[in-house]
Design a protein around this motif. Structure first.
Motif, PDB file in Angstrom:
ATOM      1  N   TYR A  90       0.839  -1.190   0.000  1.00  0.00           N
ATOM      2  CA  TYR A  90       0.000   0.000   0.000  1.00  0.00           C
ATOM      3  C   TYR A  90       0.879   1.248   0.000  1.00  0.00           C
ATOM      4  N   GLY A  91       0.314   2.358  -0.486  1.00  0.00           N
ATOM      5  CA  GLY A  91       1.081   3.588  -0.602  1.00  0.00           C
ATOM      6  C   GLY A  91       0.788   4.568   0.500  1.00  0.00           C
ATOM      7  N   ASN A  92       0.805   5.845   0.154  1.00  0.00           N
ATOM      8  CA  ASN A  92       0.730   6.923   1.121  1.00  0.00           C
ATOM      9  C   ASN A  92      -0.464   6.817   2.067  1.00  0.00           C
ATOM     10  N   ILE A  93      -0.225   7.151   3.335  1.00  0.00           N
ATOM     11  CA  ILE A  93      -1.275   7.316   4.344  1.00  0.00           C
ATOM     12  C   ILE A  93      -1.336   8.796   4.671  1.00  0.00           C
ATOM     13  N   LYS A  94      -2.512   9.420   4.540  1.00  0.00           N
ATOM     14  CA  LYS A  94      -2.571  10.879   4.683  1.00  0.00           C
ATOM     15  C   LYS A  94      -4.004  11.332   4.961  1.00  0.00           C
ATOM     16  N   GLU A  95      -4.177  12.661   5.088  1.00  0.00           N
ATOM     17  CA  GLU A  95      -5.497  13.310   5.163  1.00  0.00           C
ATOM     18  C   GLU A  95      -6.358  12.782   6.314  1.00  0.00           C
ATOM     19  N   ALA A  96      -5.914  13.001   7.549  1.00  0.00           N
ATOM     20  CA  ALA A  96      -6.640  12.494   8.723  1.00  0.00           C
ATOM     21  C   ALA A  96      -7.923  13.281   8.977  1.00  0.00           C
ATOM     22  N   THR A  97      -8.982  12.556   9.359  1.00  0.00           N
ATOM     23  CA  THR A  97     -10.218  13.135   9.890  1.00  0.00           C
ATOM     24  C   THR A  97     -10.558  12.372  11.157  1.00  0.00           C
ATOM     25  N   LEU A  98     -10.705  13.078  12.292  1.00  0.00           N
ATOM     26  CA  LEU A  98     -10.966  12.432  13.576  1.00  0.00           C
ATOM     27  C   LEU A  98     -12.332  12.834  14.108  1.00  0.00           C
ATOM     28  N   VAL A  99     -13.057  11.835  14.642  1.00  0.00           N
ATOM     29  CA  VAL A  99     -14.377  12.082  15.221  1.00  0.00           C
ATOM     30  C   VAL A  99     -14.577  11.157  16.415  1.00  0.00           C
ATOM     31  N   GLN A 100     -15.484  11.577  17.317  1.00  0.00           N
ATOM     32  CA  GLN A 100     -15.879  10.731  18.444  1.00  0.00           C
ATOM     33  C   GLN A 100     -17.218  10.078  18.156  1.00  0.00           C
ATOM     34  N   THR A 101     -17.370   8.828  18.607  1.00  0.00           N
ATOM     35  CA  THR A 101     -18.634   8.121  18.462  1.00  0.00           C
ATOM     36  C   THR A 101     -19.581   8.530  19.590  1.00  0.00           C
ATOM     37  N   SER A 102     -20.811   8.034  19.529  1.00  0.00           N
ATOM     38  CA  SER A 102     -21.804   8.351  20.556  1.00  0.00           C
ATOM     39  C   SER A 102     -21.430   7.771  21.909  1.00  0.00           C
TER      40      SER A 102
END
Length: 299
Positions: free
Chosen positions: A143-155
Motif C-alpha cells: 500500500y502507498g501513502n497514508i494521509k489526510e486524517a479526519t478524527l471524530v468521536q462516536t456516541s
C-alpha cells in the motif's frame, strides 16, 4: 431525503508578508477559538523541484474567517534528519484542541525520497511550540501513502480516524478505531468505496465531518475520476460510524474551469466551521488557492 446546497462562495485571503508568501496554498484546516478563527495550512513551493519539501505547515488567525494573517513562525517543518519520516515534507494538517492540553496536530509526513507518506502527530501548548511525537499510521506492505486524517468521536466516546491510503494506482478511504486520540490505532474495514458509473469512480479521499442538530454526521469527502478531476461530495453515517446512512448522487462542489487549461482541475475539502445554521466548508482549488463555501442542509 437530505440535501446539502451551496448558498455562497467566498475567496479566503492570506496576507502577503509571511513565511509562505509566493507559495501555493492548500489544506486549510480552520477552527474557532476565543471568538476568533485559527487556521493551519500547507504551503507548497510554486514549481516544486525534486530537492524542495512537498510542504510546510503555517499557522494563521482571522477575525472574520475570510481574511487571515500568517503567524511569523512556521508551525511544522520537515525534519533535518534525512532518514526521518517527514524529511521530505509536511502536509494536510488536522487539529484537535483541548483547553487544558493545547493542540494535537495530525499531519502527513513525506520521506526524504518523496516516495512514502505517513500519518504523523505533533502536539504542544501553542502552535509555535509543537513537538513531533510519533508516526500514527504507516502504510503496510503493498500500500502507498497514508494521509489526510479526519478524527471524530462516536456516541459512546470512542474515536474513529478516517484517512486516505493509496493502492493499485488509486486513492481510497480507510478507517481505524481507538478509545483515545493518542492511539495506537486499530484498522477497521473500509467505510465506503468508489461508485463505478459516477464522478467518484476512481479516487476517494477523506474530508471533514460535521453534525447539525437533527442530522446524521456527514463527511464532505473528495472523489475523482481516473484523470484526477477532483470534486467534493457528501456521505453520512450513523452515530457510531458503523454504517453509511446516505450519499449524494452528484457533487456538492464543482470548481470553475481553470483559467489555464494545463492547471489542475481540483476542488478539495479540508475543514468545516458552523456559522449559525450554515456549514462553512473550507477547501482549495487548483491545488493553489483557498475558498469557503456556505452550505445549508435541507430535509
Amino acid at each position: 431525503m437530505v440535501a446539502y446546497v451551496v448558498e455562497q462562495l467566498d475567496e479566503v485571503v492570506i496576507d502577503g508578508d509571511s513565511p509562505i508568501a509566493g507559495m501555493d496554498l492548500m489544506s486549510p484546516y480552520v477552527w474557532q477559538e476565543k471568538g476568533a478563527y485559527r487556521m493551519l495550512l500547507r504551503g507548497v513551493p510554486n514549481r516544486l523541484g525534486p530537492d524542495q519539501p512537498t510542504g510546510v505547515i503555517a499557522a494563521a488567525h482571522s477575525r472574520d474567517g475570510l481574511h487571515f494573517t500568517i503567524e511569523p513562525q512556521l508551525a511544522i517543518v520537515p525534519d533535518a534528519d534525512p532518514s526521518a519520516s517527514d524529511a521530505g515534507g509536511c502536509e494536510d494538517p488536522t487539529v484537535l484542541v483541548d483547553p487544558k492540553d493545547g493542540y494535537t496536530v495530525f499531519y502527513t509526513g513525506v520521506d526524504g525520497a518523496h516516495g512514502q507518506g505517513s500519518l504523523m502527530v505533533a502536539s504542544g501548548k501553542t502552535l509555535d511550540r509543537l513537538v513531533k511525537r510519533e508516526v500514527a499510521i504507516k502504510a503496510r506492505k503493498g500500500y502507498g501513502n497514508i494521509k489526510e486524517a479526519t478524527l471524530v468521536q462516536t456516541s459512546t466516546g470512542g474515536w474513529r480516524l478516517f484517512y486516505e491510503f493509496a493502492h493499485a494506482n488509486a486513492s481510497r478511504v480507510g478507517l481505524a478505531r481507538e478509545s483515545a486520540p493518542g492511539g495506537p490505532w486499530h484498522l477497521l474495514p473500509v467505510p465506503f468505496t468508489i461508485r463505478e458509473k459516477s464522478w467518484d469512480n476512481w479516487h476517494l479521499s477523506t474530508g471533514p465531518i460535521v453534525q447539525l442538530p437533527g442530522f446524521d454526521p456527514v463527511m464532505f469527502y473528495n472523489g475523482a475520476t481516473a484523470d484526477a478531476r477532483w470534486r467534493i461530495g457528501w456521505i453520512s453515517f450513523d452515530a457510531d460510524y458503523t454504517r453509511v446512512t446516505g450519499r449524494g448522487v452528484e457533487p456538492v462542489l464543482i470548481p470553475a474551469p481553470p483559467v489555464e487549461r494545463a492547471a489542475d482541475d481540483i476542488a478539495f475539502a479540508a475543514s468545516t466551521v458552523i456559522e449559525d445554521d450554515l456549514i462553512a466548508l473550507y477547501f482549495s482549488i487548483e491545488d493553489c488557492m483557498l475558498r469557503r463555501a456556505l452550505i445549508r442542509a435541507y430535509r
